[in-house]
Design a protein around this motif. Structure first.
Motif, PDB file in Angstrom:
ATOM      1  N   SER A 199       0.836  -1.201   0.000  1.00 51.52           N
ATOM      2  CA  SER A 199       0.000   0.000   0.000  1.00 51.52           C
ATOM      3  C   SER A 199       0.867   1.245   0.000  1.00 51.52           C
ATOM      4  CB  SER A 199      -0.890   0.016   1.252  1.00 51.52           C
ATOM      5  OG  SER A 199      -0.087   0.008   2.424  1.00 51.52           O
ATOM      6  N   ILE A 200       0.241   2.373  -0.284  1.00 52.29           N
ATOM      7  CA  ILE A 200       0.940   3.657  -0.190  1.00 52.29           C
ATOM      8  C   ILE A 200       1.377   3.898   1.249  1.00 52.29           C
ATOM      9  CG2 ILE A 200       0.609   6.159  -0.327  1.00 52.29           C
ATOM     10  CD1 ILE A 200      -1.107   5.675  -2.815  1.00 52.29           C
ATOM     11  N   GLU A 201       0.504   3.582   2.204  1.00 57.11           N
ATOM     12  CA  GLU A 201       0.845   3.788   3.612  1.00 57.11           C
ATOM     13  C   GLU A 201       2.041   2.942   4.021  1.00 57.11           C
ATOM     14  OE1 GLU A 201       0.818   5.722   7.048  1.00 57.11           O
ATOM     15  OE2 GLU A 201      -0.574   6.154   5.426  1.00 57.11           O
ATOM     16  N   ALA A 202       2.139   1.724   3.489  1.00 52.34           N
ATOM     17  CA  ALA A 202       3.308   0.896   3.773  1.00 52.34           C
ATOM     18  C   ALA A 202       4.569   1.549   3.224  1.00 52.34           C
ATOM     19  CB  ALA A 202       3.133  -0.498   3.175  1.00 52.34           C
ATOM     20  N   GLY A 203       4.470   2.144   2.044  1.00 53.55           N
ATOM     21  CA  GLY A 203       5.615   2.845   1.473  1.00 53.55           C
ATOM     22  C   GLY A 203       6.038   4.031   2.305  1.00 53.55           C
ATOM     23  N   LEU A 204       5.068   4.744   2.871  1.00 53.05           N
ATOM     24  CA  LEU A 204       5.396   5.861   3.759  1.00 53.05           C
ATOM     25  C   LEU A 204       6.110   5.350   5.006  1.00 53.05           C
ATOM     26  CD1 LEU A 204       2.064   7.915   3.527  1.00 53.05           C
ATOM     27  CD2 LEU A 204       4.226   8.404   2.357  1.00 53.05           C
ATOM     28  N   GLY A 205       5.645   4.206   5.529  1.00 55.32           N
ATOM     29  CA  GLY A 205       6.306   3.621   6.685  1.00 55.32           C
ATOM     30  C   GLY A 205       7.736   3.213   6.376  1.00 55.32           C
ATOM     31  N   ILE A 206       7.942   2.625   5.206  1.00 55.94           N
ATOM     32  CA  ILE A 206       9.303   2.244   4.803  1.00 55.94           C
ATOM     33  C   ILE A 206      10.183   3.482   4.739  1.00 55.94           C
ATOM     34  CG2 ILE A 206      10.717   1.284   2.957  1.00 55.94           C
ATOM     35  CD1 ILE A 206       8.361  -0.500   2.203  1.00 55.94           C
ATOM     36  N   ALA A 207       9.675   4.546   4.122  1.00 57.69           N
ATOM     37  CA  ALA A 207      10.469   5.767   3.981  1.00 57.69           C
ATOM     38  C   ALA A 207      10.832   6.334   5.342  1.00 57.69           C
ATOM     39  CB  ALA A 207       9.704   6.797   3.160  1.00 57.69           C
ATOM     40  N   VAL A 259       7.409  12.037   6.544  1.00 54.45           N
ATOM     41  CA  VAL A 259       7.090  11.626   5.176  1.00 54.45           C
ATOM     42  C   VAL A 259       5.575  11.478   5.068  1.00 54.45           C
ATOM     43  CG1 VAL A 259       7.565  10.003   3.317  1.00 54.45           C
ATOM     44  CG2 VAL A 259       9.253  10.318   5.147  1.00 54.45           C
ATOM     45  N   ASN A 260       4.985  12.185   4.123  1.00 51.91           N
ATOM     46  CA  ASN A 260       3.532  12.177   3.982  1.00 51.91           C
ATOM     47  C   ASN A 260       3.146  12.230   2.503  1.00 51.91           C
ATOM     48  OD1 ASN A 260       2.598  12.557   6.914  1.00 51.91           O
ATOM     49  ND2 ASN A 260       4.066  14.234   6.655  1.00 51.91           N
ATOM     50  N   ALA A 261       1.904  11.886   2.244  1.00 49.10           N
ATOM     51  CA  ALA A 261       1.332  12.027   0.910  1.00 49.10           C
ATOM     52  C   ALA A 261       0.324  13.161   0.947  1.00 49.10           C
ATOM     53  CB  ALA A 261       0.655  10.734   0.476  1.00 49.10           C
ATOM     54  N   ALA A 262       0.342  14.016  -0.069  1.00 48.96           N
ATOM     55  CA  ALA A 262      -0.558  15.171  -0.106  1.00 48.96           C
ATOM     56  C   ALA A 262      -0.940  15.482  -1.544  1.00 48.96           C
ATOM     57  CB  ALA A 262       0.105  16.389   0.539  1.00 48.96           C
ATOM     58  N   ASN A 272       1.444  13.938  -4.268  1.00 47.96           N
ATOM     59  CA  ASN A 272       2.867  14.173  -4.018  1.00 47.96           C
ATOM     60  C   ASN A 272       3.323  13.431  -2.776  1.00 47.96           C
ATOM     61  OD1 ASN A 272       3.295  15.850  -6.166  1.00 47.96           O
ATOM     62  ND2 ASN A 272       3.849  17.634  -4.974  1.00 47.96           N
ATOM     63  N   ILE A 273       4.565  13.002  -2.786  1.00 47.38           N
ATOM     64  CA  ILE A 273       5.222  12.507  -1.583  1.00 47.38           C
ATOM     65  C   ILE A 273       6.068  13.651  -1.040  1.00 47.38           C
ATOM     66  CG2 ILE A 273       6.758  10.795  -0.586  1.00 47.38           C
ATOM     67  CD1 ILE A 273       4.088   9.693  -1.637  1.00 47.38           C
ATOM     68  N   GLU A 274       5.790  14.051   0.199  1.00 51.88           N
ATOM     69  CA  GLU A 274       6.479  15.181   0.822  1.00 51.88           C
ATOM     70  C   GLU A 274       7.392  14.679   1.939  1.00 51.88           C
ATOM     71  OE1 GLU A 274       3.383  17.783   2.142  1.00 51.88           O
ATOM     72  OE2 GLU A 274       2.899  18.463   0.110  1.00 51.88           O
ATOM     73  N   VAL A 295       6.629   4.416  -3.669  1.00 47.28           N
ATOM     74  CA  VAL A 295       6.563   5.497  -2.683  1.00 47.28           C
ATOM     75  C   VAL A 295       7.913   5.727  -2.029  1.00 47.28           C
ATOM     76  CG1 VAL A 295       5.604   6.171  -0.443  1.00 47.28           C
ATOM     77  CG2 VAL A 295       4.108   5.225  -2.201  1.00 47.28           C
ATOM     78  N   GLN A 296       8.546   4.648  -1.549  1.00 50.33           N
ATOM     79  CA  GLN A 296       9.782   4.840  -0.786  1.00 50.33           C
ATOM     80  C   GLN A 296      10.929   5.341  -1.654  1.00 50.33           C
ATOM     81  OE1 GLN A 296      12.875   3.142  -0.029  1.00 50.33           O
ATOM     82  NE2 GLN A 296      12.844   1.391  -1.439  1.00 50.33           N
ATOM     83  N   ILE A 297      10.895   5.082  -2.949  1.00 48.93           N
ATOM     84  CA  ILE A 297      11.936   5.607  -3.837  1.00 48.93           C
ATOM     85  C   ILE A 297      11.689   7.083  -4.143  1.00 48.93           C
ATOM     86  CG2 ILE A 297      12.988   5.429  -6.123  1.00 48.93           C
ATOM     87  CD1 ILE A 297      12.465   2.396  -5.976  1.00 48.93           C
TER      88      ILE A 297
END
Length: 318
Positions: A49-57, A67-70, A81-83, A181-183
């Motif tokens: 998921s996107i949330e998992a990618g945010l957690g990895i980051a 790290v957030n998505a907006a 966007n990934i911020e 996401v994490q990249i």
């Protein structure tokens, strides 16, 4: 040498614990791997998921980054966007997040990122960072669709001095949601890495923030890799806050954008093919955000250079 005790790894370990505790929600799985290592699949045999990618980051930054998505309402086709933001950008991005640890054994290969790198210190980069950790647990993120084999677990354990059953490996391929996401969340990191390559003193970079559009993942590795790089090269924006003379901040701003590279202007996948898959033959100045803002905090002056290329984003991101 700065001694960070175990902050990066301890914090990343807690982030990994939170991810494991919410595995069903994040659409990830947790398993015991070779030598008792904890394996978190965030996008290989699972949807992720996107949330998992945010957690990895967040884990790769050792908890020193937000790290957030907006949604960017000014963008039409790729508004998500990934911020990324950090008040310890050098430690968060270079001592932890940078994917600089090459791990291979037989047919297995993966690039490792995350705070376990600050324990192993096997990369030349650490000679200039002057940072060292000691920890009894460590986290390493692998860009791959395969979990680490026993030889890799043993190699990481020996290099970090951490028992194998206290190691956490989070893995996801570039083609996955979490991997994408994490990249893309490395938009700030690539700016720090290029600043270091340009010879700007890292100790003078005191704060930073960045953002880049999130492209759609793609099942083909080359296409997926191209999209994540293009999102930063043609759509990334970073602001750095630096100490020192305004002239130095201005010079950094002029040199930092991706447009300063001779390779700028083509989709990354085309560039990669032209260099026959030799990643290291590509001009390293290409790997940076499209738009850069550098603020000299001691004089109050701000310098801007580069700009997002919306036409290239439309062409590259699918």
């Amino acid at each position: 040498m700065m001694d960070g005790s175990a902050f990066l790894n301890e914090t990343a370990h807690r982030i990994a614990d939170d991810m494991a505790g919410n595995a069903e929600h994040l659409r990830i799985t947790v398993a015991e791997g070779p030598m008792g290592a904890r394996l978190i699949d965030a996008g290989a045999a699972v949807l992720g998921s996107i949330e998992a990618g945010l957690g990895i980051a967040r884990a790769t930054m050792g908890g020193l980054g937000e790290v957030n998505a907006a949604i960017d309402r000014t963008a039409e086709k790729w508004p998500l966007n990934i911020e990324v933001r950090s008040s310890q950008p050098v430690l968060a991005c270079l001592a932890s997040q940078y994917a600089g640890w090459s791990l291979s054994d037989g047919g297995y290969f993966a690039m490792g990122s995350g705070p376990a790198r600050a324990l192993a210190r096997v990369e030349p980069l650490f000679s200039s960072l002057g940072y060292r950790e000691r920890a009894d647990a460590a986290v390493l993120v692998l860009e791959t669709s395969e979990p680490p084999v026993e030889a890799i677990v043993e190699k990481v354990s020996q290099a970090t001095g951490v028992a194998a059953d206290r190691l956490t490996f989070i893995y996801a391929p570039t083609q996955s949601l979490a991997g994408t996401v994490q990249i893309v969340a490395r938009v700030l990191e690539v700016a720090l890495h290029k600043a270091n390559d340009l010879g700007f003193p890292l100790e003078r970079i005191v704060d930073g923030a960045g953002a880049a559009p999130l492209p759609a993942p793609h099942p083909d590795f080359l296409t997926a890799m191209g999209r994540t790089n293009d999102a930063i090269i043609y759509g990334g924006i970073v602001q750095l806050f630096v100490k020192g003379p305004a002239a130095d901040a201005e010079a950094l701003a002029e040199k930092l954008p991706s447009s300063a590279s001779r390779e700028y202007g083509e989709p990354f996948s085309d560039i990669f093919k032209r260099f026959k898959g030799d990643f290291y033959a590509i001009d390293p100045l290409l790997f940076s955000p499209a738009e850069v803002i550098v603020t000299a905090i001691e004089t109050g002056e701000t310098f801007r250079s580069g700009g997002r290329d919306l036409a290239m984003l439309e062409r590259c991101l699918g």
